[in-house]
Design an enzyme around this catalytic site. Structure first.
Site, PDB file in Angstrom:
ATOM      1  N   SER A 194       0.833  -1.131   0.044  1.00  0.00           N
ATOM      2  CA  SER A 194      -0.151   0.004   0.059  1.00  0.00           C
ATOM      3  C   SER A 194       0.949   1.251   0.006  1.00  0.00           C
ATOM      4  CB  SER A 194      -0.927  -0.127   1.090  1.00  0.00           C
ATOM      5  OG  SER A 194      -1.733   1.154   1.238  1.00  0.00           O
ATOM      6  N   TYR A 249      -3.793   8.044  -7.367  1.00  0.00           N
ATOM      7  CA  TYR A 249      -2.820   7.023  -6.826  1.00  0.00           C
ATOM      8  C   TYR A 249      -3.140   6.863  -5.480  1.00  0.00           C
ATOM      9  CZ  TYR A 249       1.319   4.713  -4.854  1.00  0.00           C
ATOM     10  OH  TYR A 249       2.128   3.823  -4.348  1.00  0.00           O
ATOM     11  N   LYS A 268      -4.834   3.291  -3.497  1.00  0.00           N
ATOM     12  CA  LYS A 268      -4.010   2.656  -2.208  1.00  0.00           C
ATOM     13  C   LYS A 268      -5.360   2.453  -1.182  1.00  0.00           C
ATOM     14  CE  LYS A 268      -0.241   1.638  -3.889  1.00  0.00           C
ATOM     15  NZ  LYS A 268       0.142   0.425  -4.202  1.00  0.00           N
TER      16      LYS A 268
END
Length: 275
Positions: A135, A149, A153
């Site tokens: 992660s 992004y 995650k």
């Protein structure tokens, strides 16, 4: 301690390469995958039969199934399945196209999911295994310019929080590795979207912050990851680096303070109990 068998995506460079080399250096076996076979073939020259270099594009569902099965058949088992492949999309929320965002999630989220779903039947049959996924500290804190992004995650975090509860009775462990900023080549694989002038000032501020950010030594992560995979009871979440926990403390303190400030309104929204 028995030698472990690893399956690693994104093993061509950066943290994935470092962890693959660390595992091989202590005598573990590794199925090392990358989009291009030549990017991991050098490991065969150095580590011989301990390593199985394989080409893998995690956006190709059928290839994922075949490669995971091939690695399991080759080594006879898989002890550690490490999802690491992915990239960053740099752009403001208004700037990116839906196609760009879908492509990012296809790699960063669905790529992880494909590997997990391919590995789970094998691990359940074994009655053991450890699913690790990379992660980020950005799975805890979202920032401007890299919101897509971050959101990929955050999705990975939620997936694994459910997963660990689903598979614990099968002897399968689950860990999220949450690295802070490290001096790797990760940024080289980032994709940038066309920029809008209206966001020039925000963009400048973000890049200034990023350029001044402390970056850890990626080689220093190897021992920590080996300790996690060797732990009898590994954590679901593991902060990788010294910058993550202080950041998380501040983030969660702020969230709690906000929820508590609005607690009266929140409670009123519950209404009267309904049967």
């Amino acid at each position: 301690m028995d030698k472990k068998v690893w399956f690693i995506t994104g093993a061509s460079r950066g943290l994935g390469r470092i962890w693959a080399e660390a595992a091989l250096s202590r005598g573990d076996k590794v199925a090392a995958t990358a989009r291009k076979l030549e990017d991991v073939s050098d490991l065969k020259e150095r580590f011989g039969d301990l390593v199985l270099p394989m080409a893998l594009d995690v956006t190709d569902a059928e290839q994922v199934r075949q490669v995971v099965q091939q690695a399991h058949s080759h080594f006879g088992k898989l002890d550690v399945v490490l999802n690491n492949a992915g990239y960053t999309l740099v752009g403001m929320v208004e700037e990116a196209s839906e196609a760009d965002v879908r492509a990012l999630f296809d790699a960063n989220y669905f790529g992880y999911l494909r590997v997990i779903q391919a590995a789970l039947p094998l691990l359940r049959k074994q009655g053991s295994g450890h699913l690790l996924s990379v992660s980020s500290s950005l799975g805890i804190e979202a920032r401007p310019l890299i919101g897509f992004y971050c959101s990929s995650k955050w999705a990975v975090e939620g997936l694994h929080e459910s997963l660990v509860q689903e598979v614990k009775d099968f002897g399968i462990k689950v860990t999220l590795l949450e690295p802070g900023a490290y001096a790797t080549e990760f940024g080289a694989s980032s994709k940038r979207v066309p920029e809008m002038d209206v966001y020039a000032d925000v963009r400048k501020q973000v890049f200034t912050i990023l350029s001044n950010e402390k970056r850890g030594n990626p080689q220093a992560t190897a021992e920590a990851v080996l300790m996690i995979v060797d732990a009898a009871e590994p954590p679901l979440r593991f902060a990788l680096g010294s910058e993550v926990l202080p950041m998380a403390r501040g983030i969660y303190a702020d969230r709690l303070a906000t929820w508590e400030a609005w607690e009266t309104v929140s409670n009123a929204a519950q209404g009267n109990p309904m049967q």
